[in-house]
Enzyme design. Sequence first.
Site, mmCIF file in Angstrom:
data_model
loop_
_atom_site.group_PDB
_atom_site.id
_atom_site.type_symbol
_atom_site.label_atom_id
_atom_site.label_comp_id
_atom_site.label_asym_id
_atom_site.label_seq_id
_atom_site.Cartn_x
_atom_site.Cartn_y
_atom_site.Cartn_z
ATOM 1 N N ASP A 13 0.878 -1.173 0.000
ATOM 2 C CA ASP A 13 0.000 0.000 0.000
ATOM 3 C C ASP A 13 0.918 1.227 0.000
ATOM 4 O O ASP A 13 2.141 1.101 -0.199
ATOM 5 C CB ASP A 13 -1.001 -0.029 1.170
ATOM 6 C CG ASP A 13 -0.360 0.202 2.529
ATOM 7 O OD1 ASP A 13 0.884 0.310 2.601
ATOM 8 O OD2 ASP A 13 -1.099 0.281 3.534
ATOM 9 N N CYS A 70 2.959 -3.322 3.943
ATOM 10 C CA CYS A 70 2.126 -2.186 4.355
ATOM 11 C C CYS A 70 2.835 -1.532 5.543
ATOM 12 O O CYS A 70 4.032 -1.755 5.745
ATOM 13 C CB CYS A 70 0.684 -2.605 4.649
ATOM 14 S SG CYS A 70 0.415 -3.612 6.120
ATOM 15 N N HIS A 103 8.317 -24.283 8.797
ATOM 16 C CA HIS A 103 7.182 -24.886 9.501
ATOM 17 C C HIS A 103 5.840 -24.619 8.837
ATOM 18 O O HIS A 103 4.930 -25.441 8.959
ATOM 19 C CB HIS A 103 7.125 -24.361 10.944
ATOM 20 C CG HIS A 103 8.245 -24.871 11.802
ATOM 21 N ND1 HIS A 103 8.263 -24.720 13.170
ATOM 22 C CD2 HIS A 103 9.392 -25.531 11.488
ATOM 23 C CE1 HIS A 103 9.368 -25.271 13.670
ATOM 24 N NE2 HIS A 103 10.076 -25.755 12.661
HETATM 25 C C1 RB5 Z 1 -1.965 2.685 6.462
HETATM 26 O O1 RB5 Z 1 -1.983 3.889 7.162
HETATM 27 C C2 RB5 Z 1 -1.799 1.533 7.448
HETATM 28 O O2 RB5 Z 1 -2.945 1.386 8.216
HETATM 29 C C3 RB5 Z 1 -1.461 0.278 6.707
HETATM 30 O O3 RB5 Z 1 -0.309 0.456 5.957
HETATM 31 C C4 RB5 Z 1 -1.192 -0.968 7.540
HETATM 32 O O4 RB5 Z 1 -0.239 -0.723 8.519
HETATM 33 C C5 RB5 Z 1 -2.369 -1.696 8.044
HETATM 34 O O5 RB5 Z 1 -2.244 -2.753 8.670
#
Ligand code: RB5
Length: 146
Positions: A13, A70, A103
């Site tokens: 993301d 993320c 595992h």
């Molecule tokens: C984005 O702000 C953040 O919530 C996302 O990258 C992630 O950490 C969610 O689990």
Amino acid sequence: MPEPKETIAIASDHAGVNLKAELKQELQALGYEALDLGPDGPASVDYPDYANKLAEAIGIGRAKRGVLVCGTGIGISMAANRHRHLRAAVVHDVTTARLTRLHNDANVLCLGARITGADVAKDCLRVFLTTDFEGGRHQNRVAKLG
Ligand code: RB5
């Protein structure tokens, strides 16, 4: 004839986009083909959309394994694990990267860009990609994951 390069799918993301770029470079330096499923820039996106893109790419055989990034690695791993053909693991160090291969036969490595530094993340990537599933007593357990 050189061996064909294995393709590794990679997506993130917005919070993970910079680390994704570093990991993509590392994949290429290690001799893999990187299938970058986005995003391309820092505009805010929703991590499930990119986990879903990666699930689709693996589902149709464009890659066998993948990497997701993320902010924490948690949300995108939750989204990935909604797909039964994925076993996505959030790792924080080389030990968890190695053990989830040995595992759990994890096929998707998840990293948190706000948690794990780039050098550690690259070490995790290398270990994840080069460690084989141990099988044996773990085989039946992994089968029960669905
Ligand atoms: C984005 O702000 C953040 O919530 C996302 O990258 C992630 O950490 C969610 O689990």
